[in-house]
Design a protein around this motif. Structure first.
Motif, mmCIF file in Angstrom:
data_model
loop_
_atom_site.group_PDB
_atom_site.id
_atom_site.type_symbol
_atom_site.label_atom_id
_atom_site.label_comp_id
_atom_site.label_asym_id
_atom_site.label_seq_id
_atom_site.Cartn_x
_atom_site.Cartn_y
_atom_site.Cartn_z
ATOM 1 N N LEU A 110 -32.136 -47.709 34.211
ATOM 2 C CA LEU A 110 -30.736 -46.879 33.903
ATOM 3 C C LEU A 110 -30.705 -45.828 33.629
ATOM 4 C CD1 LEU A 110 -28.308 -49.852 35.766
ATOM 5 C CD2 LEU A 110 -29.890 -47.325 36.928
ATOM 6 N N SER A 111 -30.849 -46.220 32.118
ATOM 7 C CA SER A 111 -29.456 -45.495 30.763
ATOM 8 C C SER A 111 -30.939 -43.811 30.968
ATOM 9 C CB SER A 111 -29.840 -46.118 29.715
ATOM 10 O OG SER A 111 -30.958 -46.415 29.007
ATOM 11 N N SER A 112 -31.735 -43.610 30.998
ATOM 12 C CA SER A 112 -33.367 -42.802 30.963
ATOM 13 C C SER A 112 -32.635 -42.035 31.814
ATOM 14 C CB SER A 112 -34.556 -43.197 31.598
ATOM 15 O OG SER A 112 -35.745 -42.450 31.413
ATOM 16 N N GLU A 113 -32.879 -40.861 31.396
ATOM 17 C CA GLU A 113 -32.476 -39.595 32.111
ATOM 18 C C GLU A 113 -33.433 -38.929 32.466
ATOM 19 O OE1 GLU A 113 -29.210 -37.947 32.223
ATOM 20 O OE2 GLU A 113 -27.927 -38.848 30.937
ATOM 21 N N THR A 114 -34.805 -39.886 32.142
ATOM 22 C CA THR A 114 -35.942 -38.876 32.748
ATOM 23 C C THR A 114 -36.440 -39.775 34.345
ATOM 24 O OG1 THR A 114 -37.390 -38.438 31.213
ATOM 25 C CG2 THR A 114 -39.142 -39.138 32.784
ATOM 26 N N PRO A 115 -36.309 -38.919 35.477
ATOM 27 C CA PRO A 115 -36.223 -39.211 36.639
ATOM 28 C C PRO A 115 -37.844 -40.312 37.173
ATOM 29 C CG PRO A 115 -36.830 -36.643 36.528
ATOM 30 C CD PRO A 115 -36.956 -37.629 35.138
ATOM 31 N N GLU A 160 -38.345 -43.168 50.045
ATOM 32 C CA GLU A 160 -37.082 -44.226 49.536
ATOM 33 C C GLU A 160 -37.092 -44.432 47.855
ATOM 34 O OE1 GLU A 160 -35.366 -44.473 52.101
ATOM 35 O OE2 GLU A 160 -36.406 -43.028 53.482
ATOM 36 N N ILE A 161 -37.935 -45.086 47.511
ATOM 37 C CA ILE A 161 -37.917 -45.049 45.788
ATOM 38 C C ILE A 161 -37.356 -44.264 45.230
ATOM 39 C CG2 ILE A 161 -39.073 -45.942 44.132
ATOM 40 C CD1 ILE A 161 -40.605 -47.933 45.789
ATOM 41 N N THR A 162 -37.757 -42.843 45.617
ATOM 42 C CA THR A 162 -37.066 -42.537 44.726
ATOM 43 C C THR A 162 -35.752 -41.907 45.026
ATOM 44 O OG1 THR A 162 -39.154 -40.885 44.727
ATOM 45 C CG2 THR A 162 -37.386 -39.032 44.245
ATOM 46 N N THR A 163 -35.750 -41.895 45.876
ATOM 47 C CA THR A 163 -34.275 -41.224 46.638
ATOM 48 C C THR A 163 -33.234 -42.607 46.456
ATOM 49 O OG1 THR A 163 -34.731 -40.901 49.116
ATOM 50 C CG2 THR A 163 -32.349 -41.726 48.525
ATOM 51 N N LEU A 164 -33.572 -44.245 45.873
ATOM 52 C CA LEU A 164 -32.972 -44.955 45.656
ATOM 53 C C LEU A 164 -32.162 -45.281 44.170
ATOM 54 C CD1 LEU A 164 -31.334 -47.740 46.405
ATOM 55 C CD2 LEU A 164 -33.753 -49.000 46.645
ATOM 56 N N THR A 165 -33.974 -44.830 43.751
ATOM 57 C CA THR A 165 -33.485 -44.468 42.114
ATOM 58 C C THR A 165 -32.609 -43.490 41.634
ATOM 59 O OG1 THR A 165 -35.650 -43.370 42.199
ATOM 60 C CG2 THR A 165 -35.364 -46.063 41.678
ATOM 61 N N VAL A 181 -28.793 -45.297 42.288
ATOM 62 C CA VAL A 181 -28.715 -45.868 42.026
ATOM 63 C C VAL A 181 -27.942 -45.214 40.170
ATOM 64 C CG1 VAL A 181 -29.150 -48.300 40.350
ATOM 65 C CG2 VAL A 181 -30.028 -47.963 42.780
ATOM 66 N N ARG A 182 -28.909 -44.393 40.220
ATOM 67 C CA ARG A 182 -28.242 -43.662 38.378
ATOM 68 C C ARG A 182 -27.042 -43.030 38.869
ATOM 69 N NH1 ARG A 182 -33.243 -41.869 37.841
ATOM 70 N NH2 ARG A 182 -34.014 -43.106 35.614
ATOM 71 N N SER A 183 -27.021 -42.200 39.553
ATOM 72 C CA SER A 183 -25.914 -41.453 39.623
ATOM 73 C C SER A 183 -25.014 -42.751 39.593
ATOM 74 C CB SER A 183 -25.842 -41.422 41.690
ATOM 75 O OG SER A 183 -25.005 -39.663 41.905
ATOM 76 N N ASP A 184 -24.943 -44.009 40.626
ATOM 77 C CA ASP A 184 -23.734 -44.889 40.990
ATOM 78 C C ASP A 184 -23.286 -45.680 38.812
ATOM 79 O OD1 ASP A 184 -23.649 -44.454 43.512
ATOM 80 O OD2 ASP A 184 -24.700 -46.220 44.167
ATOM 81 N N LYS A 215 -24.201 -44.033 36.251
ATOM 82 C CA LYS A 215 -23.821 -43.506 35.424
ATOM 83 C C LYS A 215 -21.967 -43.195 35.543
ATOM 84 C CE LYS A 215 -27.426 -39.575 34.933
ATOM 85 N NZ LYS A 215 -27.943 -38.377 34.762
ATOM 86 N N ASN A 216 -21.701 -43.102 37.253
ATOM 87 C CA ASN A 216 -20.353 -42.738 37.629
ATOM 88 C C ASN A 216 -19.239 -44.256 37.336
ATOM 89 O OD1 ASN A 216 -20.640 -40.757 39.005
ATOM 90 N ND2 ASN A 216 -20.731 -41.519 40.374
ATOM 91 N N LEU A 217 -20.097 -45.093 37.331
ATOM 92 C CA LEU A 217 -19.569 -46.564 36.924
ATOM 93 C C LEU A 217 -19.066 -46.354 35.459
ATOM 94 C CD1 LEU A 217 -18.965 -49.616 38.031
ATOM 95 C CD2 LEU A 217 -20.900 -50.550 37.397
ATOM 96 N N LYS A 218 -20.428 -45.736 34.888
ATOM 97 C CA LYS A 218 -20.592 -46.184 33.103
ATOM 98 C C LYS A 218 -18.955 -44.950 32.737
ATOM 99 C CE LYS A 218 -22.912 -44.499 29.028
ATOM 100 N NZ LYS A 218 -23.735 -43.828 28.395
ATOM 101 N N GLN A 219 -19.042 -44.003 32.832
ATOM 102 C CA GLN A 219 -18.339 -43.218 32.431
ATOM 103 C C GLN A 219 -17.054 -43.278 33.208
ATOM 104 O OE1 GLN A 219 -18.467 -40.277 31.850
ATOM 105 N NE2 GLN A 219 -16.262 -39.606 31.007
ATOM 106 N N PHE A 220 -16.851 -44.353 34.591
ATOM 107 C CA PHE A 220 -15.062 -45.257 34.218
ATOM 108 C C PHE A 220 -14.542 -45.673 33.240
ATOM 109 C CE2 PHE A 220 -13.650 -48.678 36.819
ATOM 110 C CZ PHE A 220 -12.228 -47.828 37.482
ATOM 111 N N THR A 221 -16.268 -46.909 33.554
ATOM 112 C CA THR A 221 -15.439 -48.301 32.418
ATOM 113 C C THR A 221 -14.827 -47.591 30.459
ATOM 114 O OG1 THR A 221 -17.130 -49.273 33.780
ATOM 115 C CG2 THR A 221 -16.572 -49.887 31.242
ATOM 116 N N GLU A 222 -15.629 -46.565 30.540
ATOM 117 C CA GLU A 222 -15.622 -45.773 29.423
ATOM 118 C C GLU A 222 -14.095 -45.128 29.246
ATOM 119 O OE1 GLU A 222 -18.780 -43.146 28.723
ATOM 120 O OE2 GLU A 222 -20.034 -44.791 28.029
#
Length: 395
Positions: free
Chosen positions: A151-156, A173-178, A181-184, A186-193
């Motif tokens: 999740l912490s990697s920026e590489t798709p 489906e895997i590409t869409t899901l990942t 998940v990565r977007s969520d 980042k949003n959660l990480k930003q929200f927590t910070e």
């Protein structure tokens, strides 16, 4: 296969019998022709026997057993007995030929079938194996990519294309899901910070105002007691916010500054500071210098949390023992009874004590740090003492 084996057995036996009978009749015809031409009578017992008889008898075709001197055993023969009148003389012509035994036919059929089956099995096994490997290769390659996904990697995530419809749809489906998940994440990480950062300022303002009120004049005992309680709650809230932010940073793998940390020096320094704050005897037992490759701040947090936990839950006026060797770090404090649910001890907000100063996050942070560096934390109760042991992996 069983049915076809039986059919083949009877078919081959019938075919061989037909060929043998044809051979017998051909031999009998040649003998008759030879006698008609006044040639010497051909005799080759037991294969061919020609004798004169007073009258013509009935033709016989049967199987018989005759001793074969060359093999020194009884052999199966097919026997044809015919009668013919040639040149005014009656002859009995007996022609025999060795036949293949039914058991030999059956064995030959079974062996042939086994060879064919084995050949087919080997061919199909390797053919299907190679084909299956080729078909499933994209799936297993993509599975490896999913295992390496972070999740912490920026590489798709990079998935191998496949001609199989189901695998192609799975990749989509895997590409869409990942990505989701990565977007969520980042949003959660930003929200927590953001929450952690924004809470610091109002908490500090509230703390300052309460300090002003407490240091002011005109407060009665009840007001002073209530303001002091609010001040303690704010301190606890600030500590809780700080520890939650630390947990979030550890989970987000934000501590990448590895260095050689001397655990002996860190423990001695933290024990000295804590001894000044708390009237408690903390004894460090260490025979060797232990150096860990980890983030220096997390090394201090690990030692602080273990020592603070021991101080909070130790019996009054009893020493705390810290044992450090090259393989483990153990903190021992006295206690009256063991933890009821040790399997929950390192989970967030789990507390068996009603200690108001405890946030329930200290040991959870210890567990996260251990997971990050491959250490193994454990707890056991022995001789009225709580033992918190950390097995060190890279010391």
């Amino acid at each position: 296969m069983l049915f076809s084996t039986i059919v083949l057995y009877f078919y081959v036996r019938t075919l061989l019998q037909g060929e043998i009978e044809e051979e017998l009749r051909s031999t009998e015809a040649r003998i008759e022709s030879s006698i008609s031409n006044n040639n010497p009578v051909y005799q080759l017992p037991p294969m061919v026997e020609v004798t004169t008889v007073p009258k013509i008898g009935k033709e016989h075709l049967k199987d018989t057993l005759i001793f074969d001197p060359s093999q020194n055993e009884m052999e199966d023969f097919r026997e044809l007995i015919t009668y013919s009148k040639i040149n005014n003389q009656n002859y009995r012509i007996t022609v025999r030929t060795l036949i293949v035994e039914s058991e030999d036919i059956l064995i030959a059929v079974i062996i042939s079938y086994l060879i064919v089956l084995l050949s087919i099995f080997i061919f199909l096994f390797y053919f299907n194996k190679s084909r299956t490997q080729k078909l499933w290769n994209p799936f297993f390659k993509n599975l490896e990519q999913m295992k390496l996904f972070s999740l912490s990697s920026e590489t798709p995530i990079s998935l191998l294309e496949s001609d199989i419809l189901e695998f192609s749809e799975l990749n989509t489906e895997i590409t869409t899901l990942t990505e989701k998940v990565r977007s969520d994440y980042k949003n959660l990480k930003q929200f927590t910070e953001n929450v952690s950062h924004e809470l610091q300022t109002p908490l500090a303002i509230i703390q300052a105002k309460i300090d002003t009120l407490i240091n002011g004049e005109g407060l009665n005992d009840l007001q002073f007691e209530q303001l002091s309680s609010i001040q303690n709650d704010i301190q606890r809230l600030k500590q809780l916010n700080k520890r939650l932010a630390l947990l979030s940073k550890i989970e987000n793998d934000q501590f990448q500054n590895l260095s050689a940390c001397n655990l002996n020096g860190i423990l001695e320094y933290r024990i000295e500071n804590l001894s000044d704050l708390y009237a408690i005897d903390i004894r460090l037992k260490s025979e060797n210098e232990v150096t860990l490759t980890m983030d220096a701040y997390l090394a201090e947090v690990l030692c602080d949390n273990l020592l603070s936990n021991a101080i909070k839950h130790s019996s009054p006026n009893t020493p705390i023992t810290v044992i450090l060797d090259k393989n483990s770090l153990t903190v021992i404090n006295s206690g009256t009874k063991a933890v009821l649910k040790p399997e929950l001890l390192f989970q967030r907000f789990y507390k068996e004590s009603d200690h108001t100063k405890s946030t329930g996050l200290g040991l959870a942070i210890v567990k996260k740090i251990c997971d990050l560096y491959g250490f193994h934390p454990s707890y056991y109760f022995q001789n009225n003492e709580h033992h918190f042991k950390i097995k060190l992996k890279n010391a």
